[in-house]
Structures are given as structure tokens and as C-alpha cells.
Design a protein around this motif. Structure first.
Motif, mmCIF file in Angstrom:
data_model
loop_
_atom_site.group_PDB
_atom_site.id
_atom_site.type_symbol
_atom_site.label_atom_id
_atom_site.label_comp_id
_atom_site.label_asym_id
_atom_site.label_seq_id
_atom_site.Cartn_x
_atom_site.Cartn_y
_atom_site.Cartn_z
ATOM 1 N N ALA A 7 0.738 -1.379 0.131
ATOM 2 C CA ALA A 7 -0.078 0.409 0.094
ATOM 3 C C ALA A 7 0.783 1.152 0.034
ATOM 4 O O ALA A 7 1.914 1.569 1.115
ATOM 5 N N THR A 8 1.006 2.279 -1.410
ATOM 6 C CA THR A 8 1.334 3.523 -0.703
ATOM 7 C C THR A 8 0.593 4.690 -0.540
ATOM 8 O O THR A 8 -1.570 3.950 -0.965
ATOM 9 N N TYR A 9 0.925 5.932 -0.189
ATOM 10 C CA TYR A 9 0.218 6.673 0.628
ATOM 11 C C TYR A 9 0.107 7.533 -0.420
ATOM 12 O O TYR A 9 0.720 8.399 0.321
ATOM 13 N N THR A 52 6.192 8.878 -0.401
ATOM 14 C CA THR A 52 4.880 8.655 -0.052
ATOM 15 C C THR A 52 4.787 7.909 0.593
ATOM 16 O O THR A 52 5.896 6.243 0.591
ATOM 17 N N THR A 54 4.583 4.283 2.476
ATOM 18 C CA THR A 54 4.447 2.799 1.718
ATOM 19 C C THR A 54 4.312 1.435 3.024
ATOM 20 O O THR A 54 5.114 1.830 4.473
ATOM 21 N N ARG A 87 -4.685 6.362 -1.714
ATOM 22 C CA ARG A 87 -4.312 4.740 -1.368
ATOM 23 C C ARG A 87 -4.058 3.879 -2.723
ATOM 24 O O ARG A 87 -5.429 4.175 -2.964
#
Length: 95
Positions: A7-9, A52, A54, A87
Motif C-alpha cells: 500500500a502506498t499512501y 509517500t 508505504t 491509497r
């Protein structure tokens, strides 16, 4: 074969909602067999990399990651997030 939930924000729009999500998501993910390998801001970025937040979580399989994502407990966490972050979430099979 292991699988990795990544997941990357892209953007955090509401820290309080993100905090509530985290409180609910952690036990939901660990109950599904997820093991956190990395979380936080990158120390280095290359090429088109963005600085970002992660998160990388290992599961025993793609199916285990999917079951965790679709579980009532994780769905409750997503409901709490309620637009508090944008996300990019993906599950990648291990090599």
C-alpha cells in the motif's frame, strides 16, 4: 507461494480517520496471517519514486491476502478510513 500486500499512501486527507483505520486494520491483518515487513516513509526514492508512506505485508498466499481484505474486520477498518486517505493497494505474488 507467499504474496505481498503493498500500500502506498498518495495523500492523507484526515489524520484522525487514518488513525482509526490503523487501530482496526492492524488486528484484522495479523488475524489473517499478515506479517508487516515495512511501513513508513522511504529513505530513498529513485526514477519515478515518490516520497509517500508505504506499507509492505507478507501473507502465505494471494488467497490469504484476499480473504483478509474481504474479511468483516478489515472491511470495518476500511469503513473507518472513509476517504481519510487516497491509497494504491495491490497484492503481488512472491517469486
Amino acid at each position: 507461494m507467499p504474496a505481498y500486500w503493498i500500500a502506498t499512501y498518495v495523500e492523507v486527507t484526515d489524520e484522525a480517520k487514518l488513525g482509526r483505520y490503523a487501530e482496526l486494520a492492524l488486528p484484522a491483518i495479523t488475524a489473517g496471517g499478515g506479517r508487516f515487513l515495512a511501513r513508513g516513509m522511504p529513505e530513498l526514492t529513485y526514477e519515478a519514486g515518490r516520497a509517500t508512506r508505504t506499507v509492505v505485508i507478507e501473507f502465505e498466499s494471494v488467497e490469504a491476502a484476499r480473504a483478509t481484505h474481504d474479511s468483516p474486520a478489515y472491511q470495518e477498518a476500511l469503513a473507518a478510513l472513509d476517504g481519510g486517505a487516497v491509497r494504491d493497494l495491490r497484492v503481488v505474488p512472491g517469486a
